[in-house]
Write an enzyme that holds these catalytic residues in place. Structure first.
Site, PDB file in Angstrom:
ATOM      1  CB  SER A  61      -0.903  -0.005   1.234  1.00 49.37           C
ATOM      2  OG  SER A  61      -0.093  -0.048   2.402  1.00 49.37           O
ATOM      3  CG  LEU A 113      -2.778   8.123  18.005  1.00 50.69           C
ATOM      4  CD1 LEU A 113      -3.733   7.262  18.816  1.00 50.69           C
ATOM      5  CD2 LEU A 113      -2.871   9.582  18.447  1.00 50.69           C
ATOM      6  CB  ALA A 168       3.627  -6.352   8.840  1.00 54.96           C
ATOM      7  CG  HIS A 208       4.057 -13.308  41.742  1.00 60.28           C
ATOM      8  ND1 HIS A 208       3.197 -12.245  41.604  1.00 60.28           N
ATOM      9  CD2 HIS A 208       4.830 -13.059  42.815  1.00 60.28           C
ATOM     10  CE1 HIS A 208       3.436 -11.370  42.576  1.00 60.28           C
ATOM     11  NE2 HIS A 208       4.431 -11.844  43.324  1.00 60.28           N
TER      12      HIS A 208
END
Lengths: 465, 411
Positions: free
Chosen positions: A144, A185, A320, A444
């Protein structure tokens, strides 16, 4: 000599397709217009923008070292060097693709491809040299190009596209970004961190169109805290170049009084359009849809036998990884295997800080489809690891079918969201329930525990809330 | 004292039965030898009679449960109607209760560890809690994996009561709007057996079918001429089956391979002629066997078949009566079939298909005449029956029926 497959374009869709085809024993060639492989993504897209996002994030982080007891003098910016850092990263990646093509014994032709007929690709080199390649199959992976706005000329100096925004010679004092999508952004973040005042003008009344509404609203708040200014529901009607910058005329989308904005640099980031120029598609009769995308069937075949298309040049999200998966699928189909892309589970990521990532359906989509769902949310403020790192902006939201508990969508704003999203993608690929995610042990202390807690929260049994 | 009701001996090679239904409820008075429940086996449906008079107490094996010979089905408590029966079943309850409670429990715990490996943790939890074996649930996840939603649906539709290793249900789910209009019914034992045996026959034998037609004029004339006398003397109607059975036996004697069966690498030639007669019943097809039919007269065959037909419809055929056939005759003609390719009744090697009799123009001595004609089909196992034998067999049957005198003269 005749090939089994010629792939036109070596972006993520094209080169991956070629490699997969070669792995499956097809005699494969690629044609690339640029000097380097990798397409928009590697040369002027995902990869260089990530290099700058990383570097600018470090630059910003360094300003907070003192809080951790690290004494350094205030960081200074050498933009030229930062851009060189970026360029080295790009070269490393494009060379990597070149190596992979060679390793897989794929012939690479540099030049502009034109499909003379099914099975015939004409390559015109930069020097005007001309050769005709014979092949059984053609995959169009030409990608594109930047969408241009009527009446707004992109000079890549003052008025830039994403390409120019990766090459600014100095940090603009005032940057106006037209379009509050992913690209606007991300690049807005880069220059904001490096010191620009950034104003984002968006035609719609929200940022990140298509993403979950709650996520977008929250993310806008986070960006505003970082110093972004937003003009939503506004359209740019004119961009006039002045001595050193430009004056933008902005009108409310709903109609009303126009105002003007002064900018040193204007970034046009209103989307991308399929790139099919010069392929000669009208001559061979390959059909396009009403948005200029090549029409394909479920097996990526165009209406002309032996001509296939993948990636940004066909329908679907311009991502992509979507192009890569399609490249693999079409190569497998051509090799007589069952290639398939699951379009319901394609993650998408905004590489800002914090990152935004999502996979599957948004709340808006589920409501529109009339699907009853349960939402489980868990904020990073309640995650131990995020707390000690002081990166507590954001949350994880899991949407699961009310009847079957099947995970339908996962949305994350937060540090490492782009990495965290993949456990959700795998879960969804296997039709997992939120309970399956909740019952899977998570280490954790990790940020991923927030994903587990959000899964627990679907059935209202989060532990740390 | 309570008398236990147990599953009777079901006959050789029958190892289990399903409770069809109980005719009585706990507390109902029962008389000795009165049928109290129905059992379905692979081969027959049979009634279990009360071993004693009294009141039906506890029902241990409920409708649909699978039981083995000798298993306790329930009990009969002494005493007739009145206050006693109400108290008695209660007294029995604690004794019987642990059994049903204990049986389902070990199943899920045994299933869970294996299941946890192949399915997600939510499915494993539901399997452990509900007792529904994920292996019996059709999976809609990737590569047919069972999802939590599949399990919830299976539990909701009563999957919980079927922890037995049910056959894999791999049917793709219907559209919701269609699913509402579907009905799911458990196959009876008999139907399951029919399904399995027919498919086994197809999978094992090299099965093919040869056809011929027969002019029924002679047999019909014979029948019209003697039917009244015959019925008067033998007390049964003169039908066609007697002729067909006799014709078949004569052909089998000439072509013994059709009456043989394969056992490993051996061929077993059977020098006796037990002819199975397929009988349609409401619950499915059963095939009672006319034993040593070669030793019976036409009247004897007709009588036996008539008796089978009646009892098959009433579900009263004994298992032994359906075992040991060497060749089968099936008559689709009574339902109007023009032509068909019957499936072998394994391990037999031949089956004759009869069809409807229809007046058709045929050529006799250069003239087109109208004759009552029937198509005959012989499906056979080509592994041991050659084409020549099969065709000759059918020609012999045809010749005998077109000229019944051959049956008398053994020609």
């Amino acid at each position: 000599m005749s090939y089994d497959l010629i792939v036109i374009g070596t972006g993520p869709g094209g080169y991956v397709c070629a490699i997969r085809a070669a792995q499956l024993g097809l005699k494969t060639a690629v044609v690339e217009k640029r000097k380097t492989h990798g397409g928009t993504c590697l040369n002027v897209g995902c990869i260089p923008s990530k290099a700058l996002l990383h570097a600018s994030h470090m630059f910003q982080d360094a300003q907070h070292f003192a809080e951790m007891g690290i004494g350094v003098s205030a960081p200074t910016l050498d933009l030229k060097k930062m851009l060189a850092f970026k360029q080295e990263g790009v070269e490393g990646n494009t060379k990597g693709v070149e190596f992979l093509l060679k390793k897989n014994k794929i012939d690479a032709f540099h030049g502009t491809a034109r499909i003379a007929a099914a099975g015939q690709v004409e390559v015109t080199g930069e020097d005007g040299s001309n050769q005709m390649l014979e092949t059984k199959n053609i995959v169009i992976a030409t990608g594109s190009d930047v969408t241009r706005l009527p009446g707004i000329e992109i000079d890549e100096k003052v008025v830039v596209s994403s390409t120019g925004a990766l090459e600014l010679e100095s940090v603009p004092k005032r940057l106006v970004v037209i379009g509050a999508g992913v690209i606007g952004l991300e690049l807005g973040s880069v220059w904001r961190r490096l010191g620009s005042e950034v104003t984002v003008v968006e035609y719609l009344d929200r940022i990140l169109p298509g993403m979950d509404g709650e996520v977008a609203k929250n993310f806008q708040r986070i960006l505003s805290k970082q110093g972004f200014a937003f003009k939503l529901g506004a359209k740019v009607t004119k961009v006039e170049k002045t001595g050193n910058g430009a004056t933008l005329t902005v009108e409310p989308a709903a109609g009303g009084n126009a105002e003007t904005l002064e900018a040193d640099v204007v970034l046009v980031a209103v989307g991308r359009v399929p790139y099919t120029q010069g392929l000669g598609l009208d001559k061979v009769g390959v059909q396009l849809d009403n948005r200029g995308r090549i029409q394909t069937d479920a097996h990526f075949s165009t209406n002309v036998t032996g001509i296939y298309a993948i990636g940004d040049v066909i329908a679907g999200p311009m991502l992509a990884h979507k192009a890569e998966d399609e490249g693999v699928a079409v190569a497998e189909i051509l090799a007589g295997k069952a290639g398939h892309v699951n379009y319901d589970v394609i993650p998408s990521v905004v590489y800002t800080f914090p990152e935004v990532a999502s996979v599957g359906k948004t709340e808006e989509e589920l409501k529109a489809a009339g699907i009853a769902y349960n939402a489980g949310k868990f904020p990073f403020t309640a995650n131990g690891r995020a707390k000690v790192n002081r990166t507590t902006d954001g949350f994880v939201k899991i949407l699961a079918d009310a009847a079957t508990d099947k995970v339908l969508g996962v949305h994350i704003i937060g540090p490492e969201a782009g990495n965290l999203i993949h456990e959700a993608a795998i879960a969804m690929e296997f039709g997992a329930s939120s309970e399956d995610m909740a019952r899977t042990c998570h280490a954790h202390p990790t940020l991923a525990e927030a994903v587990k807690e959000a899964a627990l929260a679907v059935e209202k049994r989060a532990i740390h809330m | 004292m309570a008398t236990e009701i147990r599953v009777p001996t079901l006959g050789e090679s029958v190892s289990e039965a399903t409770i069809g239904r109980w005719f009585k409820k706990p507390g109902d008075p029962v008389k000795a030898d009165e049928p109290v429940l129905e059992l379905e086996t692979d081969k027959v449906t049979l009634e279990v009679n009360a071993p004693a008079s009294g009141t039906l107490g506890e029902i241990v094996a409920k409708d649909g449960e699978t039981v083995s010979p000798g298993a306790v089905l329930g009990s009969i408590v002494e005493g007739g109607a009145g206050a006693a029966p109400a108290a008695a079943p209660k007294a029995e309850a604690p004794k019987a209760a642990p059994a049903p409670a204990a049986t389902p429990a070990p199943v899920p715990t045994a299933a869970a560890p294996g299941a946890a490996k192949d399915h997600g943790p939510a499915v494993a939890r539901l399997a452990a809690e509900s007792g529904v074996n994920p292996a019996s649930v059709g999976g809609t996840g990737k590569d047919g994996r069972v999802t939590k939603g599949d399990m919830l649906a299976a539990i909701a539709t009563g999957g919980a009561s079927a922890p037995a290793p049910a056959p894999m249900q791999m049917r793709a789910p219907s559209a919701p709007v269609d699913a509402e209009r579907e009905e799911r019914v458990k196959m009876t034992k008999l139907r399951q057996t029919i399904a399995r045996r027919l498919k086994d026959a197809q999978n094992t034998a090299a099965m093919l079918t040869t056809f011929n037609d027969v002019d029924m004029s002679a047999v019909m004339n014979l029948r019209n001429q003697y039917k009244d006398v015959f019925e008067k003397k033998h007390g049964t109607k003169l039908g066609f089956m007697g002729f067909f059975t006799k014709a078949v036996i004569q052909a089998l004697k000439e072509l013994p391979a059709v009456n043989a069966e394969i056992d490993g690498t051996d061929i077993v030639y059977k020098n006796y002629y037990h002819i199975g007669i397929a009988v349609g019943t409401e619950k499915g097809l059963v095939v009672p066997v006319v034993r040593d039919a070669d030793l019976l007269s036409v009247a004897g065959i007709e009588k036996t078949i008539a008796d089978f037909g009646r009892r098959a419809r009433d579900g009263k055929l004994a298992i032994e009566e359906m075992q040991g056939g060497t060749f089968t005759i099936t008559n689709g003609g009574i339902y109007g079939s023009l032509m068909s390719t019957p499936i072998l009744n394994a391990p037999q090697s031949g089956i004759l298909g009869m069809h409807r009799i229809e007046e058709r123009p045929v050529v006799r001595n250069g003239q087109v005449v109208v004759r009552p004609m029937m198509y005959l089909a012989l499906s056979y196992d080509h592994r041991i029956v050659d084409g020549k034998e099969a065709v000759t067999f059918l020609v012999r049957v045809k010749e005998a029926l077109e000229d019944p005198a051959r049956l008398v003269l053994d020609l």
